[in-house]
Structure formats: structure tokens, C-alpha cells
Design a protein around this motif. Structure first.
Motif, short mmCIF file in Angstrom:
data_model
loop_
_atom_site.label_atom_id
_atom_site.label_comp_id
_atom_site.label_asym_id
_atom_site.label_seq_id
_atom_site.Cartn_x
_atom_site.Cartn_y
_atom_site.Cartn_z
N SER A 226 0.80 -1.22 0.00
CA SER A 226 0.00 0.00 0.00
C SER A 226 0.84 1.27 0.00
CB SER A 226 -0.93 0.00 1.22
OG SER A 226 -0.18 0.12 2.42
N TYR B 143 -3.64 5.91 0.48
CA TYR B 143 -4.69 6.03 1.49
C TYR B 143 -5.52 7.30 1.28
CZ TYR B 143 -2.39 2.24 3.96
OH TYR B 143 -1.85 1.01 4.30
N THR C 278 -4.40 -1.21 -0.43
CA THR C 278 -4.79 -0.06 0.38
C THR C 278 -6.26 -0.11 0.74
OG1 THR C 278 -3.11 1.25 -0.77
CG2 THR C 278 -4.78 2.44 0.49
N VAL D 187 -7.91 -0.35 4.54
CA VAL D 187 -8.87 0.63 5.05
C VAL D 187 -10.18 -0.08 5.43
CG1 VAL D 187 -10.24 2.65 4.44
CG2 VAL D 187 -7.85 2.52 3.76
#
Length: 308
Positions: free
Chosen positions: A54, A72, A283, A287
């Protein structure tokens, strides 16, 4: 005459033999070691590798380049990702209470002892959970079909026009029906097992006090299985956020209703395997994992707080 003896050189003292407590400590680590190794290999290592992915981005110029937290930032501004989260949030808000409510009612009916053929009903209700999710989704998908399935046959036989269960407006409810059919028996078994360990002395005391069945359920049974209710809710919330099998399998049957970003997991899969965006896919997965962890923790706190 006295004879002087040469001083003996002081050497290292031999280590004391291991005590029983030390041997037990190493024995415990010996039993725990294989689990720790497998846990690190199949759980911690993939998470660490996903975090590593990520932080990079595959660019046309420069190749795989370190970008820090840019992925992000992109995920937090991704409308497709947040729309998918909104769909699964609506799904769990409606489907989870219905599924757990049905499972609780069935468990209470089985525990009451007044249901004829209790063992048969318990096995019958649990049986759909034994059906693989892929098979169950395919079975329901073909029943939902308006041209080749049960809905289409009903329309042809009776000359009616039933709503299409795989239309954009109804497909989320159709998926909820499949998931409910699959997991009612699983949650029922959790509740039924918790009900069976309630001491019978509580029932006898309630009978002496003249309490009816409703009072026994609200004052004894439900408070006694609060822990099971919280656990089942947490599992259901996590499962809702991980929704993948049903939309991915039904997508060829309803391509206009089920897009590749319909759920967060489906979106992550499409990014990685169809779009070759492995870094951004990692990523989004991280999350989503953090959001799921926070929601599950909040559910646990609220459930335990009500039990105080």
C-alpha cells in the motif's frame, strides 16, 4: 613443618540443573510454537505484505515507486469505495436484525420443549449452512431468473408479471434473502446452545413466582444469552462487510445491477485481478479492515455495556 598448598583457580560454576518450573515453561512454548509459526505465516505476514504494497504505486515512469500515504488519501476520496461501504452498511442494518431475530425465535421455540419433532426441525434449519455458499448462490440465482427460473415459470404459468429479484432496486434484498437462508441455522445453533446451559433452578423459581412464558423469556433467557447475542452480532457485522461470494456469483446473471464495485471486497478483487492495481487494492483492503474492526469493537462495547 607445614606445607603450603597452591590456591585452586576459581573457574565458572556449573549451571544449576533446570527446575521443574523451567521445564514446564519450555514445554508450554513447545506446544505453542507450531501455532505461533502458522499464525505468523498465514495471518501476520500477509498483513505486513499488504501494508508494504500500500505504500507503493506502479507508475509508467519509474516503475514501482514509494508514494507514502498517497494511496490512502486516494482511498478516502474514492466515491466508488464509499458507495460500496454504504451498500454493505444498509445491508447489515436491515439484514442482520432480521436474520438474528429469526434465529432467536427458532432457538426459543426449540428450547421451549413444546415443539413436536424438535430434533428434525433443528437439523432441517441448520442444514442450509452445510450447503456451500457458491452452490446456494447459484441455486437461488437460477430461481430468481425471470426467463429461465422459478420467477419466470410463475409468470408464464399464471400470466402475471412478478418483479425481477435481480433488478437494481431489488438485488440487495435478494442477496439478503440468500444470506439469511444460509446463516439462520448457524446463529440458531449458537443461541440454542446458550439456552441449554441455563440452570433449571431459575425456571423452577420463575414457575413458583407464577411467571408466564413471555416473562421467563424477557427476564431469564434473554439476559442469560446476552453474550451469545453479542458474539453472533459481531460475526454477522464482520460477514456483512466481507460480502463477496453472493454478488460476484450473481454478477453474470445481473450485470446491470451488480457492478464490479458493488461491495468493498468485490471492488478490491476487481482492482487486483481485473485492473492489475495491486497496490491500491491492498490499500482499500487495509482501510476496509480497519473500518470493520472499529465497527465490530463498537458493537462489542455497546453489547457488553447493556449487560452491566
Amino acid at each position: 613443618m607445614t606445607t603450603l598448598q597452591e590456591p585452586v583457580a576459581a573457574g565458572p560454576r556449573p549451571a544449576p540443573p533446570p527446575t521443574g518450573r523451567d521445564r514446564r515453561s519450555w514445554t508450554g512454548w513447545g506446544f505453542l510454537g507450531p501455532f505461533v509459526a502458522v499464525f505468523a505465516l498465514v495471518f501476520l505476514a500477509p498483513i505486513a505484505y499488504s501494508v508494504y504494497l500500500s505504500l507503493f504505486r506502479d507508475q509508467l515512469i519509474g516503475g514501482n515507486t514509494f508514494v507514502g500515504l498517497d494511496n490512502y488519501t486516494q482511498a478516502l476520496q474514492d466515491d466508488r469505495f464509499w458507495a460500496a461501504i454504504g451498500r454493505v452498511s444498509l445491508f447489515l442494518t436491515v439484514q442482520v436484525p432480521i436474520m438474528l431475530g429469526i434465529a432467536l425465535l427458532v432457538a426459543l421455540a426449540l428450547d421451549s420443549g413444546r415443539l413436536y419433532g424438535r430434533d428434525f426441525f433443528r437439523i432441517s434449519i441448520f442444514l442450509p449452512y452445510a450447503v456451500p455458499a457458491v452452490v446456494a448462490t447459484l441455486m437461488w440465482g437460477f430461481m430468481y431468473g425471470t426467463r429461465f427460473g422459478l420467477v419466470g415459470d410463475i409468470n408464464s404459468a399464471f400470466g402475471v408479471s412478478l418483479p425481477d429479484p435481480l433488478s437494481p432496486d431489488l438485488v440487495l434484498a435478494s442477496i439478503g434473502n440468500i444470506v439469511t437462508w444460509e446463516f439462520v441455522g448457524y446463529n440458531m445453533l449458537i443461541f440454542y446452545a446458550a439456552l441449554r446451559v441455563i440452570p433449571h433452578s431459575l425456571y423452577e423459581a420463575a414457575q413458583i413466582d407464577g411467571a408466564g412464558q413471555i416473562r421467563v423469556i424477557t427476564a431469564i433467557k434473554l439476559p442469560a444469552i446476552r453474550g451469545a447475542l453479542v458474539i453472533a452480532t459481531i460475526f454477522s457485522v464482520i460477514g456483512s462487510f466481507q460480502l463477496f461470494n453472493e454478488p460476484s456469483i450473481l454478477q453474470p446473471l445481473a450485470p446491470n445491477a451488480l457492478t464490479t464495485d458493488y461491495t468493498p471486497n468485490f471492488y478490491t478483487y476487481s482492482l487486483s485481478f481485473n485492473g492489475q492495481q495491486h497496490n491500491y487494492s491492498a490499500t482499500v483492503a487495509i482501510v476496509m479492515g480497519l473500518i470493520t474492526m472499529v465497527v465490530a469493537y463498537v458493537v462489542q462495547l455497546r453489547g457488553m455495556r447493556k449487560g452491566v
